[in-house]
Design an enzyme around this catalytic site. Sequence first.
Site, short mmCIF file in Angstrom:
data_model
loop_
_atom_site.label_atom_id
_atom_site.label_comp_id
_atom_site.label_asym_id
_atom_site.label_seq_id
_atom_site.Cartn_x
_atom_site.Cartn_y
_atom_site.Cartn_z
CG ASP A 172 50.39 -10.68 8.51
OD1 ASP A 172 50.98 -10.98 9.55
OD2 ASP A 172 50.05 -11.51 7.65
NE ARG A 199 45.84 -12.45 -1.08
CZ ARG A 199 44.77 -12.60 -0.31
NH1 ARG A 199 43.59 -12.17 -0.73
NH2 ARG A 199 44.86 -13.17 0.87
CG ASP A 254 48.26 -14.55 -0.90
OD1 ASP A 254 47.90 -15.14 -1.92
OD2 ASP A 254 47.62 -14.56 0.16
CB SER A 280 46.82 -18.10 8.92
OG SER A 280 46.93 -17.26 7.80
#
Length: 411
Positions: free
Chosen positions: A18, A98, A127, A179
Amino acid sequence: MEKKDIKKVVLAYSGGLDTSIIIPWLKENYNNCEVIAVSGDVGQGTELDGLEEKALKTGASKLYVLDLKEEYVENYIWPCLKAGAEYEQYLLGTSHARPCIAKGLAEIAIKEGADAICHGCTGKGNDQVRFELTLKALAPEMEIIAPWREWDIVSREEEIEYAEAHNIPLKINRETNYSKDKNVWHLSHEGLDLEDPANEPMYNKEGFLEMSVSPENAPDVPTYVTIHFEQGVPTAIDGVEMKGLAIVEKLNELGGANGIGLLDIVENRLVGMKSRGVYETPGGAILYKAHELLEMICLDRDTQHYKKLVAQKFGEVVYNGLWFTPLREALSAFVDETQKTVTGDVKLKLYKGNIINAGLTSPYTLYDENVASFGDDGGAYNQKDAAGFINLFGLSIKVKALLDKQRNENN
């Protein structure tokens, strides 16, 4: 802000698929803006190798690599451990990483005088919420760019095509494109065959598990480990005092070798969908079990029971990205009060995926062998007192039964 007014963007950069394509995409779609890449090191290990060269080659002006590992363990993992917080059995490995990373991101953006902060979270995941709620709390005036909510790319396959068209090197391919999210606490696996809950994870396939072995491949002899806690925080392993990060790393090693901490669940995401994930959390699973066992002898009944309600709420708050909120801080204050006597040693036996209690000791134990004994307790407990207690405790039951009988007889 208008796109034309955004001159400098700070990007949450992992070097994965990404964020690798986001750098050229930002420059193409935001008037060749300056892109400053920021990577928060929460224990990704070799994933960070060669990151600066890659970021600069793909168009970033500079890369910050923030060593957040100790901060992550001490300020995010330990509060959740003390709370016993989890979300549907998931030990929050991505959830509490995060806000830690986003905090560093906000600090760099403010320092650099950036116009916007960009992240590579998809519009389907949790996220995006965790990053943006943290940024709203710590950099409320900063513009946020989320390419997944802007661009025409709709799949990871199209991301790969974009990367190939822009000569961006990738460590993945179309066949092994799980992922994954890795840090010092856990490793998550999503996508491919795991998207169908009917498929068993390929635990024994070479390269699938990275932190653990499958239970059937674990040793045929158990491993014993003793963990010492001070006020709910682990401070030593087998009598050797260690910092928090070293404790997690050591228990990851012991737990992983014994097939500890594998979790396969279909969880309820914040955005409303169900999602299947496979998690490796070897050290975390050991610590959660050890802490729970120690609380079993150190907390009084009512506090222990009520704390389970708080733990569930705490887990939901963290999972939903609400770390920097008054509610999370208030819950932590309650938890810290309960941990004042959670001090002692927990001995565990690790064996083929199992974590077995092998002994508990604490200077603050509430377990009194004399009171609990089936033998002669020396008068510590008068069993005759139980009769009056039961009569009062069961009074409402007895009264209802008598009145129901009377009504039945009158009919």
